[in-house]
Motif scaffolding. Structure first.
Motif, PDB file in Angstrom:
ATOM      1  N   LEU A 184       0.841  -1.194   0.000  1.00  0.00           N
ATOM      2  CA  LEU A 184       0.000   0.000   0.000  1.00  0.00           C
ATOM      3  C   LEU A 184       0.878   1.248   0.000  1.00  0.00           C
ATOM      4  CD1 LEU A 184      -2.588  -1.067   2.745  1.00  0.00           C
ATOM      5  CD2 LEU A 184      -2.869  -1.229   0.262  1.00  0.00           C
ATOM      6  N   ASN A 185       0.306   2.378  -0.424  1.00  0.00           N
ATOM      7  CA  ASN A 185       1.069   3.617  -0.353  1.00  0.00           C
ATOM      8  C   ASN A 185       1.092   4.125   1.094  1.00  0.00           C
ATOM      9  OD1 ASN A 185      -1.277   5.231   0.175  1.00  0.00           O
ATOM     10  ND2 ASN A 185      -1.689   5.397  -2.009  1.00  0.00           N
ATOM     11  N   GLU A 186       1.840   5.208   1.337  1.00  0.00           N
ATOM     12  CA  GLU A 186       2.043   5.676   2.709  1.00  0.00           C
ATOM     13  C   GLU A 186       0.727   6.007   3.402  1.00  0.00           C
ATOM     14  OE1 GLU A 186       4.600   8.971   2.060  1.00  0.00           O
ATOM     15  OE2 GLU A 186       6.446   7.780   2.165  1.00  0.00           O
ATOM     16  N   GLN A 187      -0.138   6.743   2.712  1.00  0.00           N
ATOM     17  CA  GLN A 187      -1.402   7.133   3.321  1.00  0.00           C
ATOM     18  C   GLN A 187      -2.275   5.922   3.608  1.00  0.00           C
ATOM     19  OE1 GLN A 187      -4.881   9.217   1.254  1.00  0.00           O
ATOM     20  NE2 GLN A 187      -3.914  10.926   2.351  1.00  0.00           N
ATOM     21  N   LEU A 221       7.298   2.226   7.479  1.00  0.00           N
ATOM     22  CA  LEU A 221       6.355   1.143   7.194  1.00  0.00           C
ATOM     23  C   LEU A 221       4.942   1.521   7.607  1.00  0.00           C
ATOM     24  CD1 LEU A 221       5.678  -1.793   6.390  1.00  0.00           C
ATOM     25  CD2 LEU A 221       6.354  -2.487   8.696  1.00  0.00           C
ATOM     26  N   PHE A 222       4.823   2.310   8.669  1.00  0.00           N
ATOM     27  CA  PHE A 222       3.514   2.736   9.158  1.00  0.00           C
ATOM     28  C   PHE A 222       3.041   4.031   8.494  1.00  0.00           C
ATOM     29  CE2 PHE A 222       4.562  -0.474  12.120  1.00  0.00           C
ATOM     30  CZ  PHE A 222       3.386  -0.880  12.740  1.00  0.00           C
ATOM     31  N   GLY A 223       3.775   4.464   7.474  1.00  0.00           N
ATOM     32  CA  GLY A 223       3.328   5.583   6.649  1.00  0.00           C
ATOM     33  C   GLY A 223       3.916   6.929   6.993  1.00  0.00           C
ATOM     34  N   PHE A 224       4.736   7.020   8.028  1.00  0.00           N
ATOM     35  CA  PHE A 224       5.259   8.319   8.443  1.00  0.00           C
ATOM     36  C   PHE A 224       6.265   8.875   7.431  1.00  0.00           C
ATOM     37  CE2 PHE A 224       3.762   6.724  12.535  1.00  0.00           C
ATOM     38  CZ  PHE A 224       3.208   7.867  13.092  1.00  0.00           C
ATOM     39  N   ILE A 252      15.900  19.796  12.929  1.00  0.00           N
ATOM     40  CA  ILE A 252      15.125  18.906  13.794  1.00  0.00           C
ATOM     41  C   ILE A 252      14.346  17.908  12.943  1.00  0.00           C
ATOM     42  CG2 ILE A 252      13.240  18.771  15.474  1.00  0.00           C
ATOM     43  CD1 ILE A 252      14.105  21.479  16.504  1.00  0.00           C
ATOM     44  N   THR A 253      14.430  16.634  13.306  1.00  0.00           N
ATOM     45  CA  THR A 253      13.741  15.576  12.564  1.00  0.00           C
ATOM     46  C   THR A 253      12.337  15.372  13.114  1.00  0.00           C
ATOM     47  OG1 THR A 253      15.807  14.430  12.052  1.00  0.00           O
ATOM     48  CG2 THR A 253      13.769  13.149  11.913  1.00  0.00           C
ATOM     49  N   TYR A 254      11.355  15.569  12.246  1.00  0.00           N
ATOM     50  CA  TYR A 254       9.957  15.308  12.595  1.00  0.00           C
ATOM     51  C   TYR A 254       9.477  14.098  11.785  1.00  0.00           C
ATOM     52  CZ  TYR A 254       9.927  20.102  14.478  1.00  0.00           C
ATOM     53  OH  TYR A 254      10.199  21.245  15.181  1.00  0.00           O
ATOM     54  N   TRP A 255       8.619  13.301  12.407  1.00  0.00           N
ATOM     55  CA  TRP A 255       7.956  12.196  11.706  1.00  0.00           C
ATOM     56  C   TRP A 255       6.494  12.585  11.571  1.00  0.00           C
ATOM     57  CZ3 TRP A 255      10.374   8.366   9.242  1.00  0.00           C
ATOM     58  CH2 TRP A 255      11.712   8.115   9.577  1.00  0.00           C
ATOM     59  N   ILE A 256       6.107  12.921  10.336  1.00  0.00           N
ATOM     60  CA  ILE A 256       4.805  13.521  10.055  1.00  0.00           C
ATOM     61  C   ILE A 256       3.854  12.483   9.478  1.00  0.00           C
ATOM     62  CG2 ILE A 256       3.631  15.405   8.849  1.00  0.00           C
ATOM     63  CD1 ILE A 256       5.737  16.306  10.896  1.00  0.00           C
ATOM     64  N   THR A 257       2.595  12.551   9.873  1.00  0.00           N
ATOM     65  CA  THR A 257       1.592  11.642   9.303  1.00  0.00           C
ATOM     66  C   THR A 257       1.398  11.952   7.822  1.00  0.00           C
ATOM     67  OG1 THR A 257      -0.314  13.075   9.735  1.00  0.00           O
ATOM     68  CG2 THR A 257       0.382  11.620  11.529  1.00  0.00           C
TER      69      THR A 257
END
Length: 290
Positions: A78-81, A272-275, A283-288
């Motif tokens: 599946l794609n990220e979203q 893998l969970f789409g982030f 600064i590293t952000y993990w965005i939905t």
């Protein structure tokens, strides 16, 4: 004479059956005692089974020794979203429609809904209407104390993970001491909102006309702090960030520098969970991916 013989035979059968049952009971008692199995242990073994029987969100594996719970892993095809939505659909009864206020909040603060820790409790929606709703949810949580603080509490799994990180590195709270950095009440969330924004800005956020403010302060009833899964910290070194990341804590709200979210996943699993990984001003952000 025959009647006496029949009675004797009947009594003999009863004695044999009673003796057999007694032996079986004794064997069970010996087995339980020899394996040091307690009532509480049996209860803990049964609890995961109840989870398996009452939810489809987790796959269960039954072995001869124990029942373990497998986390939900999204389909990598599946794609990220789609991967992200497939995970949070296991947690949220209803996924908000794109373009709605609820969807905007889910995009900004919804990282916690991928958490696979069975000890974590998530809300059934991403907006609490008032203090009463907030208190009703918080009353169901199992809380843990953040070490070396006065009154800072988080959901226990989140607190335990944070305490492990703070053993590795000295990581102070943003304020240095206050409960406002940790789990907040609805009224505290409201007070922070009024410190930085107002009702006119809230209307614009609800209409989708203003989103930058969400990186500074959460609208009333929407903060991850209400769920016991966020904390504000003073982090300035790579070693501090590494310790937090190794224990499931990440920065997931773009431009909210002190804000850390308990996601509970290894960093290598976040894509893998789409982030989406975004580096903003170092600064590293993990965005939905919504």
């Amino acid at each position: 004479m025959k009647i006496l013989i029949r009675k004797k035979n009947f009594i003999t059968k009863v004695i044999r059956k009673t003796t057999f049952i007694s032996i079986v009971i004794m064997m069970i008692f010996v087995l339980v005692a020899s394996n040091e199995i307690t009532h509480n242990q049996l209860g803990r073994t049964a609890q995961p089974l109840n989870v398996c029987l009452t939810t489809d969100s987790l796959a269960c594996k039954d072995t001869s020794k124990e029942i373990t719970l497998k986390p939900f892993i999204p389909d990598p095809k599946l794609n990220e979203q789609q991967r992200f939505l497939s995970v949070i659909s296991q947690k949220l009864p209803t996924i908000p429609q794109p373009g709605t206020y609820e969807y905007t909040l889910l995009r900004t603060y919804g990282a916690v809904f991928v958490n696979q820790d069975v000890g974590i409790k998530l809300p059934q929606k991403d907006i609490f209407a008032n203090e009463q709703e907030t208190q009703q949810f918080q009353a169901t949580l199992t809380m843990g104390h953040v070490d070396n603080t006065n009154d800072c509490y988080l959901q226990k799994s989140a607190a335990d993970a944070l305490n492990k990180a703070r053993i590795q590195e000295h990581i102070p709270l943003k304020s240095g001491y206050g409960s406002g950095d940790c789990t907040r009440t609805f009224n505290t969330n409201l007070r922070f909102w009024h410190k930085y924004a107002n009702n006119q800005i809230l209307t614009k956020v609800q209409q989708g006309k203003e989103i930058k403010i969400l990186g500074l302060v959460a609208p009333p009833g929407t903060s991850q702090h209400l769920w016991g899964l966020a904390i504000d910290l003073r982090v300035g070194t790579k070693e501090q960030r590494k310790a937090l990341n190794q224990n499931g804590w990440f920065q997931t709200v773009e431009n909210d520098v002190p804000h850390w979210t308990y996601v509970g996943l290894p960093e290598e699993n976040l894509p893998l969970f789409g982030f989406n990984k975004q580096v903003i001003r170092g600064i590293t952000y993990w965005i939905t991916p919504l």
